[in-house]
Design an enzyme around this catalytic site. Structure first.
Site, PDB file in Angstrom:
ATOM      1  N   PHE A 120      -4.721   2.981  14.466  1.00 22.85           N
ATOM      2  CA  PHE A 120      -5.003   3.997  13.453  1.00 22.85           C
ATOM      3  C   PHE A 120      -6.130   3.498  12.566  1.00 22.85           C
ATOM      4  O   PHE A 120      -6.261   2.289  12.353  1.00 22.85           O
ATOM      5  CB  PHE A 120      -3.753   4.262  12.594  1.00 22.85           C
ATOM      6  N   ASP A 146      -5.332 -10.316  12.484  1.00 23.71           N
ATOM      7  CA  ASP A 146      -5.380  -8.954  13.020  1.00 23.71           C
ATOM      8  C   ASP A 146      -4.395  -8.845  14.189  1.00 23.71           C
ATOM      9  O   ASP A 146      -4.524  -9.550  15.193  1.00 23.71           O
ATOM     10  CB  ASP A 146      -6.796  -8.618  13.492  1.00 23.71           C
ATOM     11  N   ASN A 199       0.840  -1.198   0.000  1.00 21.21           N
ATOM     12  CA  ASN A 199       0.000   0.000   0.000  1.00 21.21           C
ATOM     13  C   ASN A 199       0.872   1.244   0.000  1.00 21.21           C
ATOM     14  O   ASN A 199       2.098   1.154   0.013  1.00 21.21           O
ATOM     15  CB  ASN A 199      -0.966  -0.024   1.184  1.00 21.21           C
ATOM     16  N   LYS A 243     -11.915  -3.938  19.005  1.00 20.83           N
ATOM     17  CA  LYS A 243     -10.566  -4.464  19.276  1.00 20.83           C
ATOM     18  C   LYS A 243     -10.067  -4.094  20.666  1.00 20.83           C
ATOM     19  O   LYS A 243      -8.882  -4.267  20.962  1.00 20.83           O
ATOM     20  CB  LYS A 243      -9.591  -3.952  18.218  1.00 20.83           C
TER      21      LYS A 243
END
Ligand SMILES: Cc1cc2nc3c(=O)[nH]c(=O)nc-3n(C[C@H](O)[C@H](O)[C@H](O)COP(=O)(O)O)c2cc1C
Length: 393
Positions: free
Chosen positions: A312, A295, A201, A330
C-alpha cells in the site's frame, strides 16, 4: 442483489432470527423466510415479515408448488436455527413440511446452524444424520459450547450471528482462493518511547481487516497480523497481534510461506533510538532521536519468499509516481495507492479512494466503502494470479 432463503425451525434460538434477518438486510441481501409450525411458537411470522420486508411462508398447501418456486432464484438456503428434528428430516429426505421440501428442491449452497441441547447434539443417531448431510455437501455452521437455554452447559448453542452471516456470505462467493494461503498485515505499529508513551499513526486497520475478510470469503486460508486496533477478530481467520514494527517484521517473516502477501499495515518508518526504562519526566523541551525501521516488504521480496506481494502507498496528493517507484524498487506485484488528503480516503474512516497499480496498468476507482475496495483489490489479485498461471502454460 443476492438472495437468501432463511429456514427457521422450532428452537429457542429462533428468537434471534429477526436480528439475523436485519444483519443480512444491512448487507443489501434479500431475505425470504420459510418457517416450520414449531418455529411459530418461538418467534412470530410478523416479526420476520417486517424485518425481511417479504412475505413469510410456512403452509405447504397455501400456494401450489411454492416448495419449488421459492428456491428457484436463491443464492443460498440457510436453516438457522436448525433443530435436531429438521436436520434428521432433511437427512432422510422426509418432505412433510414446506421447509424440508424446499430444502430438497434448492440447488444452491445449503447451510445449517444447529441449535439444541448438548445431549441431542452429541447423540450418535443424530450425528449419523448430521454427518450424512455434510457428506452430501451441506455446510454446517457448528454450534458453540456454552450455557444453553435449558440451563445445562455444553455444545449446542447456535453459532454467533456474525459467524452465521460470514458463513452464508462465503458460501455465496466463488471460491477462487480455495486452497491458497494469504497473509495480511493491518493497523498501525506502536514504537515505544518509555513505559507510558509511544509514537504511532492514524491507521484504524479497517482496510486490512476488510481485505482479510474478503480473502476468507473467497475461500482462502487467511492469517492476519494486526497492530493495535479497536476491531474485533474475524471468525475463521487466524489472528496474530503485534505492537511494534520489529514484531510485525518477525511475524511476517515467520508466516510468509504463503501464496499471497498483502501488506496493508501502516508500519512506522521510524522508531525512537533509545527506549527509556523510566517514564521521561516533564521538562521545558524534549528531543527525541528517531532511527529508521527495517522495510518489511523488502525483507520478504529480497528473499523471494512469497510469489505474489501487494503493498500500500498512502501519500499526500496525487503522487502515483511515488507509489509506482515503490512498486518497482521493492519488487512487488501490485501496489494500492491512496491520497490521504482526499475526503473519505485513507486513515481512520470507513471509505477509501484507491488506485491499483501493477507493472503495466493503473486502475482507479471512485469513493467506496472499504469492504467494496477490498472486493476490488481481491478481484484484481485473482485476475493477475490467473494471468500468471496462464503465462506459465
Ligand atoms: C421449549 C422448547 C425448546 C426447544 N428447543 C429446541 C432446540 O433448541 N433444538 C431442537 O432441536 N429442538 C428443540 N425443541 C424441540 C422441537 O421444538 C421439536 O422437536 C419440534 O418438533 C421441532 O420441529 P421443527 O423441526 O419442525 O421446527 C424444543 C422444544 C421446546 C418445547
Amino acid at each position: 442483489m443476492k438472495k437468501i432463503l432463511l429456514g427457521v425451525t422450532g428452537s429457542i434460538a429462533a428468537y434471534k432470527t429477526p436480528d439475523l434477518v436485519r444483519l443480512f438486510r444491512g448487507l443489501d441481501i434479500d431475505v425470504s423466510v420459510v418457517m416450520t409450525e414449531a418455529a411459530k411458537r418461538f418467534v412470530t411470522p410478523l416479526s420476520l415479515e417486517v424485518t425481511s420486508e417479504n412475505p413469510v411462508y410456512s403452509d405447504f398447501f397455501d400456494i401450489p408448488l411454492l416448495h419449488i418456486d421459492i428456491t428457484n432464484d436463491i443464492d443460498a438456503f440457510l436453516i438457522a436455527p436448525a433443530t435436531a428434528n429438521t436436520i434428521s428430516k432433511c437427512s432422510c429426505g422426509l418432505l412433510d413440511n414446506l421447509l424440508s421440501a424446499s430444502f430438497m428442491t434448492s440447488k444452491c449452497p445449503r447451510l445449517i446452524a444447529p441449535a439444541m441441547n448438548h445431549r441431542m447434539y452429541e447423540d450418535s443417531i443424530f450425528n449419523d444424520r448430521l454427518n450424512y448431510l455434510k457428506e452430501k455437501g451441506v455446510i454446517e455452521i457448528p454450534p458453540q459450547h456454552g450455557s444453553l437455554a435449558c440451563g445445562e452447559v455444553g455444545i449446542g448453542k447456535m453459532a454467533a450471528l456474525d459467524t452465521i452471516v460470514n458463513a452464508a456470505l462465503k458460501a455465496m462467493r466463488p471460491a477462487h482462493l480455495k486452497g491458497r494461503k494469504v497473509l495480511i498485515s493491518a493497523g498501525p505499529t506502536r514504537e515505544p518511547i518509555d513505559p507510558a508513551r509511544f509514537i504511532s499513526n492514524r491507521s484504524s486497520g479497517k482496510m486490512g481487516y476488510a481485505l482479510a475478510k474478503e480473502a476468507y470469503l473467497r475461500g482462502a486460508d487467511v492469517t492476519l497480523i494486526s497492530g493495535h486496533t479497536c476491531l474485533s477478530p474475524i471468525s475463521g481467520i487466524r489472528h496474530i497481534s503485534v505492537q511494534t514494527a520489529a514484531q510485525m517484521k518477525q511475524a511476517v517473516l515467520e508466516n510468509c510461506a504463503v501464496d499471497i502477501l498483502i501488506m496493508a499495515a501502516a508500519v512506522a518508518d521510524y522508531k525512537p533510538k533509545n527506549y527509556s526504562q523510566q517514564k521521561v519526566s516533564k521538562s521545558d523541551s524534549f528531543t527525541l532521536k528517531l532511527i529508521k525501521n527495517d522495510d518489511i516488504i523488502e525483507a520478504v521480496t529480497s528473499g523471494k519468499k512469497c510469489p505474489f506481494v501487494v503493498g500500500f502507498s498512502a501519500q499526500t496528493g496525487n503522487r502515483i509516481d511515488i507509489a509506482r517507484e515503490k512498486l518497482l524498487k521493492k519488487s512487488m506485484d501490485m501496489i494500492v495507492f491512496n491520497d490521504i488528503t482526499m475526503d473519505g480516503a485513507g486513515f481512520d474512516c470507513d471509505t477509501n479512494v484507491i488506485t491499483i497499480i501493477d507493472k503495466d496498468n493503473e486502475y482507479s476507482y471512485p469513493l467506496m466503502k472499504k469492504e467494496d475496495a477490498a472486493f476490488k483489490i481481491i478481484e484484481k489479485i485473482i485476475e493477475k494470479i490467473i494471468e500468471k498461471i496462464i503465462e506459465k502454460i
